[in-house]
Design an enzyme around this catalytic site. Structure first.
Site, PDB file in Angstrom:
ATOM      1  N   LYS A   1     -34.356 -15.400  16.160  1.00 45.30           N
ATOM      2  CA  LYS A   1     -34.804 -15.363  15.023  1.00 45.30           C
ATOM      3  C   LYS A   1     -33.640 -15.847  13.870  1.00 45.30           C
ATOM      4  O   LYS A   1     -32.554 -16.110  14.166  1.00 45.30           O
ATOM      5  CB  LYS A   1     -34.894 -13.769  14.367  1.00 45.30           C
ATOM      6  CG  LYS A   1     -33.677 -13.101  14.432  1.00 45.30           C
ATOM      7  CD  LYS A   1     -33.929 -11.665  14.300  1.00 45.30           C
ATOM      8  CE  LYS A   1     -32.522 -10.589  14.206  1.00 45.30           C
ATOM      9  NZ  LYS A   1     -32.857  -9.330  14.486  1.00 45.30           N
TER      10      LYS A   1
ATOM     11  N   ARG B   1     -37.340   1.919  10.276  1.00 45.70           N
ATOM     12  CA  ARG B   1     -37.705   0.678   9.616  1.00 45.70           C
ATOM     13  C   ARG B   1     -39.302   0.432   9.969  1.00 45.70           C
ATOM     14  O   ARG B   1     -40.083   1.112   9.735  1.00 45.70           O
ATOM     15  CB  ARG B   1     -36.820  -0.358  10.225  1.00 45.70           C
ATOM     16  CG  ARG B   1     -36.966  -1.769   9.301  1.00 45.70           C
ATOM     17  CD  ARG B   1     -35.639  -2.731   9.812  1.00 45.70           C
ATOM     18  NE  ARG B   1     -35.827  -2.937  10.982  1.00 45.70           N
ATOM     19  CZ  ARG B   1     -34.919  -4.042  11.858  1.00 45.70           C
ATOM     20  NH1 ARG B   1     -33.966  -4.580  10.975  1.00 45.70           N
ATOM     21  NH2 ARG B   1     -35.228  -4.313  12.949  1.00 45.70           N
TER      22      ARG B   1
ATOM     23  N   TYR C   1     -11.280 -22.621 -10.973  1.00 45.69           N
ATOM     24  CA  TYR C   1     -11.986 -21.610 -12.009  1.00 45.69           C
ATOM     25  C   TYR C   1     -11.092 -20.462 -12.289  1.00 45.69           C
ATOM     26  O   TYR C   1     -10.924 -19.790 -11.265  1.00 45.69           O
ATOM     27  CB  TYR C   1     -13.485 -21.532 -11.509  1.00 45.69           C
ATOM     28  CG  TYR C   1     -14.567 -22.679 -11.716  1.00 45.69           C
ATOM     29  CD1 TYR C   1     -14.820 -23.393 -12.652  1.00 45.69           C
ATOM     30  CD2 TYR C   1     -15.120 -23.022 -10.356  1.00 45.69           C
ATOM     31  CE1 TYR C   1     -15.507 -24.225 -12.867  1.00 45.69           C
ATOM     32  CE2 TYR C   1     -16.052 -24.067 -10.288  1.00 45.69           C
ATOM     33  CZ  TYR C   1     -16.197 -24.819 -11.668  1.00 45.69           C
ATOM     34  OH  TYR C   1     -17.140 -25.786 -11.568  1.00 45.69           O
TER      35      TYR C   1
ATOM     36  N   MET D   1     -18.899 -24.331  -5.820  1.00 43.06           N
ATOM     37  CA  MET D   1     -20.143 -24.565  -5.026  1.00 43.06           C
ATOM     38  C   MET D   1     -19.781 -25.530  -4.087  1.00 43.06           C
ATOM     39  O   MET D   1     -20.496 -25.418  -2.789  1.00 43.06           O
ATOM     40  CB  MET D   1     -21.121 -25.034  -6.099  1.00 43.06           C
ATOM     41  CG  MET D   1     -22.455 -25.305  -5.565  1.00 43.06           C
ATOM     42  SD  MET D   1     -23.503 -26.047  -6.658  1.00 43.06           S
ATOM     43  CE  MET D   1     -24.132 -24.473  -7.770  1.00 43.06           C
TER      44      MET D   1
HETATM   45  C1  LIG Z   1     -32.141  -8.608  15.494  1.00 36.04           C
HETATM   46  C2  LIG Z   1     -32.716  -7.680  16.562  1.00 36.04           C
HETATM   47  C3  LIG Z   1     -32.110  -7.691  17.766  1.00 36.04           C
HETATM   48  C4  LIG Z   1     -30.765  -8.235  17.946  1.00 36.04           C
HETATM   49  O1  LIG Z   1     -29.732  -7.565  17.421  1.00 36.04           O
HETATM   50  P1  LIG Z   1     -28.165  -7.944  17.933  1.00 36.04           P
HETATM   51  O2  LIG Z   1     -27.428  -6.686  17.250  1.00 36.04           O
HETATM   52  O3  LIG Z   1     -28.023  -9.374  17.296  1.00 36.04           O
HETATM   53  O4  LIG Z   1     -28.181  -7.843  19.304  1.00 36.04           O
HETATM   54  C5  LIG Z   1     -32.749  -7.054  18.840  1.00 36.04           C
HETATM   55  N1  LIG Z   1     -33.755  -6.354  18.633  1.00 36.04           N
HETATM   56  C6  LIG Z   1     -34.474  -6.231  17.363  1.00 36.04           C
HETATM   57  C7  LIG Z   1     -35.670  -5.593  16.989  1.00 36.04           C
HETATM   58  C8  LIG Z   1     -33.953  -7.184  16.391  1.00 36.04           C
HETATM   59  O5  LIG Z   1     -34.473  -7.196  14.988  1.00 36.04           O
END
Ligand SMILES: *Cc1c(COP(=O)(O)O)cnc(C)c1O
Length: 389
Positions: free
Chosen positions: A39, A137, A272, A320
């Site tokens: 992801k 969640r 800055y 930036m």
């Molecule tokens: C992001 C995620 C993972 C992986 O998590 P890590 O801590 O990077 O291993 C696994 N399962 C779900 C449902 C996630 O959202």
């Protein structure tokens, strides 16, 4: 499109990725499947090349957070199973089916919507049921008094037309925390999950092909939670304390170059706000790397970047597009010299700790104007510029 600049870039070492995969695979054993979490553009590493590497290496599954991320992989010839962890609007069910994408189902309302859509088009959607065991969640809530209603809801989903539940999973909230209470919390989540699976299988009379729950912390620490498949993200990319313990290496090295060198007298205010004042004659390197590239501004004046002559302090506020480092007495550092922002020499774990965050945020923050160089078999195989030309 290749970048024409030698400005700031990331090097994504696919050989390291493959090696990390193999080390983890060896640890989990032949009977446990491997899902690679890709992801967020594979945590900022580029999901297409990461997915290709995992596919070639023999991984079993991929996970993304949205249908757009899944489609990016399918349209780039990734054939392996893909699970969408997040929500997909019901209008997209036909596309999920057409492209053979597995969808997480997190509650009754979603199950009903997906089932109706699948029935309407006369096809079957492959799903994994998500159980909320304490992450609070997504997922069917099954804790305490909710156990029976949760189990009932899941059994209902199993009987809905147009849905095929290939798997069931849950997500740990504190598997990477070291405290005694955290350990208990994870073990409680695990027990609840296996209780839910057992009860659903008993009532429905059918078995899930794939039960899974182990994220990075659990893969590293709790082999008893592997079940049918593990689901690491961070560990695979080689960051965090467990990666180090297991001999995994960082897949990404972020680099920049010195664009200008200046020599300032004592008492000069740099950048800055003038929060940094030189206390001696100071040789300052200006780097084309700023917060628009993903350098957290909260690291201003607090961290070091790695030169050929050792760590150089960041002086003053991060801008930036630029930042400044103190390279007094680092006479090997010249205009054009390479600087490692993070990688094997400058640990992202330390950098993220100084920023009060986690390595995930730093790799995800690398922005689209930072081109990527992908390394495979020791050679650069692709230079990817993310800007639209
Ligand atoms: C992001 C995620 C993972 C992986 O998590 P890590 O801590 O990077 O291993 C696994 N399962 C779900 C449902 C996630 O959202």
């Amino acid at each position: 499109m290749e970048s024409t600049l030698r400005r700031t870039w990331s090097e994504i070492n696919l050989d390291v990725l493959k090696n990390n995969y193999e080390i983890i695979k060896k640890k989990i054993g032949d009977n446990v499947k491997f899902l690679g979490v890709v992801k967020a553009d594979a945590y900022g590493h580029g999901s297409i090349n990461v997915a290709k590497t995992l596919e070639e290496a023999g991984a079993d599954y991929l996970a993304v957070s949205s249908i757009d991320e899944a489609m990016e992989l399918r349209l780039n010839d990734i054939r392996m199973p893909i699970l969408i962890l997040g929500h997909t609007p019901k209008e997209q069910v036909s596309r999920l089916i057409e492209y053979n994408i597995t969808q997480a189902v997190t509650c009754k309302a979603k199950a009903v919507e997906y089932s109706e859509e699948a029935v309407r088009i006369g096809k079957t959607l492959k799903i994994h049921i998500k159980v909320d065991t304490g992450m609070s969640r997504l997922g069917y809530l099954c804790e305490g008094n909710f156990f029976d209603t949760g189990v009932k809801g899941i059994c209902e989903a199993l009987n809905m037309q147009g849905l095929y539940a290939e798997g069931i999973f849950t997500h740990f909230a504190v598997a990477d925390e070291e405290g005694e209470e955290d350990l208990e919390y994870t073990m409680h989540q695990y027990k609840l999950f296996t209780d839910v699976c057992r009860e659903v299988e008993r009532i429905s009379g059918r078995r899930f092909e794939i039960k899974h729950c182990a994220n990075t912390g659990a893969v590293a620490r709790f082999p008893e939670t592997y079940l049918d498949m593990v689901r690491p993200g961070l560990l695979l990319y080689g960051y965090g304390p467990y990666a180090k313990q297991m001999g995994l290496k960082p897949v990404m090295t972020l680099k920049t170059t010195v664009s200008t060198i200046k020599i300032y007298p004592e008492g000069t205010h740099i950048s800055y706000g003038g929060i940094y004042v030189t206390d001696k004659t100071t040789r300052v390197g200006v780097l084309p790397y700023g917060y628009a590239d993903g350098f957290l501004r909260s690291l201003s004046n607090k961290c070091s970047l790695m030169t050929a002559d050792g760590p150089a302090r960041v002086c003053g506020k991060i801008c930036m597009d630029m930042c400044m480092i103190d390279i007094t007495d680092m006479m090997n550092v010249e205009v054009g010299s390479e600087i490692e922002i993070f990688g094997e020499k400058n640990s992202i774990d330390e950098l993220s700790a100084i920023a009060g965050t986690i390595p995930y945020e730093l790799t995800c923050a690398v922005s689209k104007r930072v081109p990527r160089k992908y390394i495979k078999d020791g050679k650069i195989i692709e230079q990817e510029l993310m800007l639209r030309m």
